[in-house]
Design a protein around this motif. Sequence first.
Motif, PDB file in Angstrom:
ATOM      1  N   LYS A 912       0.830  -1.211   0.000  1.00  0.00           N
ATOM      2  CA  LYS A 912       0.000   0.000   0.000  1.00  0.00           C
ATOM      3  C   LYS A 912       0.866   1.265   0.000  1.00  0.00           C
ATOM      4  O   LYS A 912       0.528   2.261  -0.643  1.00  0.00           O
ATOM      5  CB  LYS A 912      -0.936  -0.014   1.209  1.00  0.00           C
ATOM      6  CG  LYS A 912      -2.043  -1.051   1.070  1.00  0.00           C
ATOM      7  CD  LYS A 912      -3.046  -0.964   2.200  1.00  0.00           C
ATOM      8  CE  LYS A 912      -4.157  -1.987   1.976  1.00  0.00           C
ATOM      9  NZ  LYS A 912      -5.197  -1.911   3.017  1.00  0.00           N
ATOM     10  N   ILE A 913       1.975   1.220   0.743  1.00  0.00           N
ATOM     11  CA  ILE A 913       2.891   2.377   0.737  1.00  0.00           C
ATOM     12  C   ILE A 913       3.461   2.573  -0.666  1.00  0.00           C
ATOM     13  O   ILE A 913       3.543   3.696  -1.189  1.00  0.00           O
ATOM     14  CB  ILE A 913       4.017   2.181   1.773  1.00  0.00           C
ATOM     15  CG1 ILE A 913       3.438   2.254   3.198  1.00  0.00           C
ATOM     16  CG2 ILE A 913       5.100   3.248   1.598  1.00  0.00           C
ATOM     17  CD1 ILE A 913       4.441   1.903   4.278  1.00  0.00           C
ATOM     18  N   GLN A 914       3.831   1.432  -1.280  1.00  0.00           N
ATOM     19  CA  GLN A 914       4.373   1.515  -2.634  1.00  0.00           C
ATOM     20  C   GLN A 914       3.330   2.070  -3.610  1.00  0.00           C
ATOM     21  O   GLN A 914       3.651   2.842  -4.520  1.00  0.00           O
ATOM     22  CB  GLN A 914       4.841   0.133  -3.108  1.00  0.00           C
ATOM     23  CG  GLN A 914       5.609   0.154  -4.424  1.00  0.00           C
ATOM     24  CD  GLN A 914       6.890   0.989  -4.347  1.00  0.00           C
ATOM     25  OE1 GLN A 914       7.717   0.812  -3.445  1.00  0.00           O
ATOM     26  NE2 GLN A 914       7.057   1.936  -5.263  1.00  0.00           N
ATOM     27  N   GLN A 915       2.070   1.688  -3.377  1.00  0.00           N
ATOM     28  CA  GLN A 915       0.999   2.214  -4.230  1.00  0.00           C
ATOM     29  C   GLN A 915       0.871   3.722  -4.083  1.00  0.00           C
ATOM     30  O   GLN A 915       0.664   4.456  -5.064  1.00  0.00           O
ATOM     31  CB  GLN A 915      -0.333   1.550  -3.875  1.00  0.00           C
ATOM     32  CG  GLN A 915      -0.447   0.111  -4.371  1.00  0.00           C
ATOM     33  CD  GLN A 915      -1.718  -0.569  -3.880  1.00  0.00           C
ATOM     34  OE1 GLN A 915      -2.411  -0.049  -3.004  1.00  0.00           O
ATOM     35  NE2 GLN A 915      -1.992  -1.738  -4.452  1.00  0.00           N
ATOM     36  N   ALA A 920       1.738   8.920  -6.494  1.00  0.00           N
ATOM     37  CA  ALA A 920       2.326  10.267  -6.445  1.00  0.00           C
ATOM     38  C   ALA A 920       3.196  10.516  -7.680  1.00  0.00           C
ATOM     39  O   ALA A 920       3.171  11.598  -8.281  1.00  0.00           O
ATOM     40  CB  ALA A 920       3.137  10.434  -5.163  1.00  0.00           C
ATOM     41  N   LYS A 921       3.965   9.494  -8.063  1.00  0.00           N
ATOM     42  CA  LYS A 921       4.846   9.653  -9.237  1.00  0.00           C
ATOM     43  C   LYS A 921       4.012   9.836 -10.511  1.00  0.00           C
ATOM     44  O   LYS A 921       4.317  10.675 -11.364  1.00  0.00           O
ATOM     45  CB  LYS A 921       5.758   8.428  -9.365  1.00  0.00           C
ATOM     46  CG  LYS A 921       6.857   8.389  -8.295  1.00  0.00           C
ATOM     47  CD  LYS A 921       7.597   7.061  -8.304  1.00  0.00           C
ATOM     48  CE  LYS A 921       8.353   6.883  -9.615  1.00  0.00           C
ATOM     49  NZ  LYS A 921       9.119   5.624  -9.622  1.00  0.00           N
ATOM     50  N   ASP A 922       2.944   9.022 -10.632  1.00  0.00           N
ATOM     51  CA  ASP A 922       2.115   9.108 -11.832  1.00  0.00           C
ATOM     52  C   ASP A 922       1.461  10.486 -11.972  1.00  0.00           C
ATOM     53  O   ASP A 922       1.224  10.974 -13.087  1.00  0.00           O
ATOM     54  CB  ASP A 922       1.030   8.036 -11.810  1.00  0.00           C
ATOM     55  CG  ASP A 922       1.623   6.636 -11.964  1.00  0.00           C
ATOM     56  OD1 ASP A 922       2.780   6.537 -12.407  1.00  0.00           O
ATOM     57  OD2 ASP A 922       0.926   5.655 -11.614  1.00  0.00           O
TER      58      ASP A 922
END
Length: 963
Positions: A912-915, A920-922
């Motif tokens: 979930k953190i990675q998501q 944010a990057k997208d």
Amino acid sequence: NEYKSYLSFSKTMAEGESVKVAVRVRPFNTREKNMNAKLCIRMSGPTTYIKDLEGDGQEKDFSFDYSYWSFDGFDDVDGYLTPTNSQYADQKKVFDDVGLSIRENSWKGFNCSLFAYGQTGSGKSYSIIGYGKNKGIVPMYCEDLFVRIAELQKEGPKNTYQVAFSMLEIYNENVFDLLAGKERKALKIRQSKARGFFVQGLKKVPVGSYKEIEDRMAEGTANRTVAATKMNATSSRAHTVVELTLTQKIAEGGANVTKTSSVNLVDLAGSERAASTGATGDTLKQGAAINKSLSSLGNVIAALAKQSENPGKKVIVPFRDSSLTMILKNALGGNSKTVMIAALSPASVNYEETLSTLRFANRAKQIKTKAVINESPTDKLIRELREENEKLKKMLEGGAIDKSMIKDDDEDDLSEEEIQARLKALMEENEAEKSNIEQEWKSKLEAAQKAIQDMEAEKNRKSEMMKSVPHLKNLNEDEQLCGMVVHFFGEAKEYKIGSKDGEPANDIVLSGLEIDPSHAIVNNSSGKLVLLVGEGAKVYVNGEYVTGKIELMHSDRVLFGANNLFTVINPAEEAAGAKAGIEYHYFTYYDAMAEIQNLGDQDKSESLLQEDLAELAPMIGEVNAMSCALDKKVKFEIAVVPDPNLKRKTAMVSMFSYLTSCTYLLPREEFISRKYKMEEMYQQFINEDESWSSIDPKEDPFTEEESKETRLGTIATSLKSLGYLIEQEQTLAITNYQGASLGELRVEYYPCKENGTIITEDDDIFVDDPDHLVGQPLHFQLKIPYARGISKRFEKIFCRYKFFLDNEYTTTATLTGANPDFKFSKQHSCTPVTDQFVRYMEGGSLVVEVWGTQIPVPMKQGDSRTTKQLMAANFNPNQTPKLLMDPEKQMILTELESAKKRADKQQNKLVKIQQLIDNAKDSNATTISVEQLQEILNSNTASMGIAVAGLLAALKLNKNIKK
């Protein structure tokens, strides 16, 4: 002041006529200190409080006439335990409160009784007898008694004072005279309306000092030891009654008056866990009380208490139910001033036993007695005894019988045989009393003192021999009985050891179970002892089963048969060892029995288990020996099983029938109950009384109903996952007490909401630390869907368990078949979660017991082997008690699965953190919301290390994270 104190106390007793009850708590003993036991007793004034520190934490209070605090607050000053504060009760304090009243009431002519009650090791002997300078009530009373007699006799010969001593034992409802020497036989309890119950033929010996009383008590104790081995009796479960009879012949107003007082000192059998059940009147299998006398005593006290509460209501008091209650009828409900001292253990590990003792004492304080002074003109007393005997003589010769002389109004009609026996017994008792009054007391006392001198000379001779001659000295579970039996091995001689049936006659005759006519030979050659074991004889040396020849060394432990246990004493070897710096360890009875049963491999931290095993081990040998003697086709073994919440393992006994191939697990209490009945049957067998062989099968302690439900096996599942709100699903092996698998059981639990809805991953509920649940509600569903692979030997199968603080078992449906589908489900709730419940989840385990009935498999037709031959076929002399299952292994597997699920939850957080980072990057965002991160992490504990590592990885990609 001292006399004012006891006169005031005596007046109170005379007016209230209530049984006076005192309780006394001792310090921790070595065993309790080693177990790091906690203090569960406190006292304030006459009130005693007891707290269940290992259970629900509740405190109960009991008020008595005296609550004596002897736990701490003392110093050893020249051997005497001296108070350092006002709370500590020393021996003088106890005597001033209790002993003075007995002293003064006995001089007035009242009968007095002093009861000592409590579990073995609770401190009964210290209060009653004491040790060293810390003299107990009995020696202080006796010394004072003879000091006063000496002072009164200085006034002249017009008055005479006589003291007589008797000592009896009650074991398995049989009454034995402990002063009868080798002539040990059960005595009859008789009854007359005037005298009440009395023991026919009980020996009463004159005594002239407390030293003579000590010598007589030592004689009785020695006789008790020899008899206990012969009868297969366990001494701590026998009641001992010492009676001192004070007779005063006083010249008053020109006439002679006789005052008689009987002082009964009653040491009740140890009220262990087993006895605590019997003391309340409860019964176990087949209605066989753990100790019939103690059970009946509890019932009598309950009835007397009820009678005191309802004076106008007729209450039937069952005095005739046991030998003990018949003998103590006066002490409890009649002509006596009665005091009870209940001894308490302070340790939390003995909570149940101590609570039982307090309840027993609490009930006893409600009893009221009606004491009268036993005083009568001497000439009138002699005349009445003579006249009564003339009446009895005419009745025996066929005259009209006055039944009121020999029976109570509420007693059933007597048989002709019983009438004749009672008439004869009463006549003998009257004659003995008349003889005591008429006969010159001085000559009787001199004869008794001569007998004591002879005993003292023999004792001194043995003491001298023990300094130089190798010998065997007996070990007994009761420390008072250790060293009472000694067998010497003189120089250059061969000593044959065996039963009384040996031919030629044995030099050392042993009685008891499994003693062969030619059991063993000991040869003493220049101080070197060599033991030669007879063919097929049962002998253990230092815990090892031995055959053939073996050298015996100083301090070796030797067991002959089932219960003749000795330690080897070789004075020359001991002296040589001391010069060489060798330190010998002297074993106790329990040490020796533990090494025989190979108990050394058990976990030493489990002291209670060790104690139970050491207690049960000799009993197992005894009951197996009785089974062989009676050819009952039954074998007993110790089984070590986990208790329902796995706080500790517990000892049980398995009973295997060769006739049906069925095995039953017996709780310790039930086994001990059965053992009492087995001993009764065995006594009938050795006395050639055939009634043992026609016992009703339902009453036979060697049998069990084939339809009886029995515990087949057990599983244990860890509850650790529950503390993290993680479900658990397991299929576990059902193992029996021998470690064999009986099939598999499916056990599942699922955290849920109050309405029963199962919590899933979609609910996103996760706990990093079980302590965070404290104060919150917790609900979960426990399911037992099915069992698989159950043997066709079993039917009517069901499961049961206790959860957390449950008092009652939760039980599944009862089904038959190899693969029963229980489809069991129950929701448990803890609202709110407590610290205690968190500790239970982290360190405890849910034990599920699988029960059922067994289908008998008869012995092969034509198999005529005896029980002894059947046991010998698979005899393992060094067998170790087996653990029912290996719960630690099962729990490790459970916890591994739980840890994997917790790791999966952590991985989900990282995902979930990675998501968040990917999102944010997208979207070309340069910040991540703290609230979003907190929602995911929701914890700052060390267990979040993986998640934090993931966040640090994210920091490398996103330099500008908002505070």
